[in-house]
Design a protein around this motif. Structure first.
Motif, PDB file in Angstrom:
ATOM      1  N   CYS A  53      95.600  69.770 132.459  1.00 16.51           N
ATOM      2  CA  CYS A  53      96.046  69.095 131.232  1.00 16.51           C
ATOM      3  C   CYS A  53      97.205  69.845 130.574  1.00 16.51           C
ATOM      4  N   MET A  73      89.793  71.321 122.962  1.00 17.13           N
ATOM      5  CA  MET A  73      88.516  71.510 123.656  1.00 17.13           C
ATOM      6  C   MET A  73      87.807  72.722 123.069  1.00 17.13           C
ATOM      7  N   SER A  78      83.362  71.182 125.949  1.00 20.83           N
ATOM      8  CA  SER A  78      83.535  71.689 127.316  1.00 20.83           C
ATOM      9  C   SER A  78      82.184  71.813 128.020  1.00 20.83           C
ATOM     10  N   VAL A  81      81.411  68.286 129.149  1.00 19.23           N
ATOM     11  CA  VAL A  81      82.289  67.911 130.266  1.00 19.23           C
ATOM     12  C   VAL A  81      81.767  68.523 131.564  1.00 19.23           C
ATOM     13  N   ILE A 108      88.076  64.624 130.780  1.00 15.77           N
ATOM     14  CA  ILE A 108      88.795  65.010 129.567  1.00 15.77           C
ATOM     15  C   ILE A 108      89.750  63.903 129.126  1.00 15.77           C
ATOM     16  N   GLN A 134      90.145  61.710 122.693  1.00 14.00           N
ATOM     17  CA  GLN A 134      90.027  63.172 122.588  1.00 14.00           C
ATOM     18  C   GLN A 134      91.343  63.805 122.191  1.00 14.00           C
TER      19      GLN A 134
END
Length: 135
Positions: A53, A73, A78, A81, A108, A134
């Motif tokens: 990312c 994040m 996290s 995820v 994400i 997000q």
């Protein structure tokens, strides 16, 4: 001497030498070998820096904490995820395969598709477009 007076004043000789000061009851000196640090060998595919990312992620950290380097994040998101991607939380980020990295990036980028609740996301009902996302 002052040191002799203080030792005799407190009534015991515990702590009079450096070895006695750090002695633990029940331990023989030195500590047992089970408490010594072990050396772990790295796998052949270990990556010290991953790119996710548009962010450099430290491969030496555990996956959950390494993902917090990505903007937006935190530890909680996290953690979720990693659980959605079925990744072991004790694994280091440098040990991830390319498939696992692609799964993480997919979750994400589109967290609502993977049933992550909207109240955990950063942009709830964005004023410009009204969407929840997000990033």
């Amino acid at each position: 001497r002052w040191t002799n007076l203080t030792r005799s004043h407190f009534g015991s000789s515990i702590g009079s030498s450096p070895k006695q000061r750090f002695h633990r009851p029940g331990w023989s000196s030195p500590p047992p070998s089970s408490l010594k640090m072990s050396i772990q060998f790295q796998s052949q595919n270990f990556q010290h820096i991953l790119r996710m990312c548009n962010t450099n992620v430290d491969g030496r950290q555990k996956v959950m904490y390494a993902l917090t380097a990505i903007r937006g994040m935190g530890r909680r998101i996290s953690n979720i995820v990693c659980k959605k991607c079925d990744i072991d939380l004790n694994k280091r980020a440098g040990e991830l395969t390319t498939d696992e990295v692609n799964k993480i990036v997919a979750v994400i980028s589109n967290p609502m598709q993977f049933k992550i609740p909207s109240w955990m996301l950063n942009r709830q009902r964005d004023p410009k477009d009204g969407k929840t996302s997000q990033k």
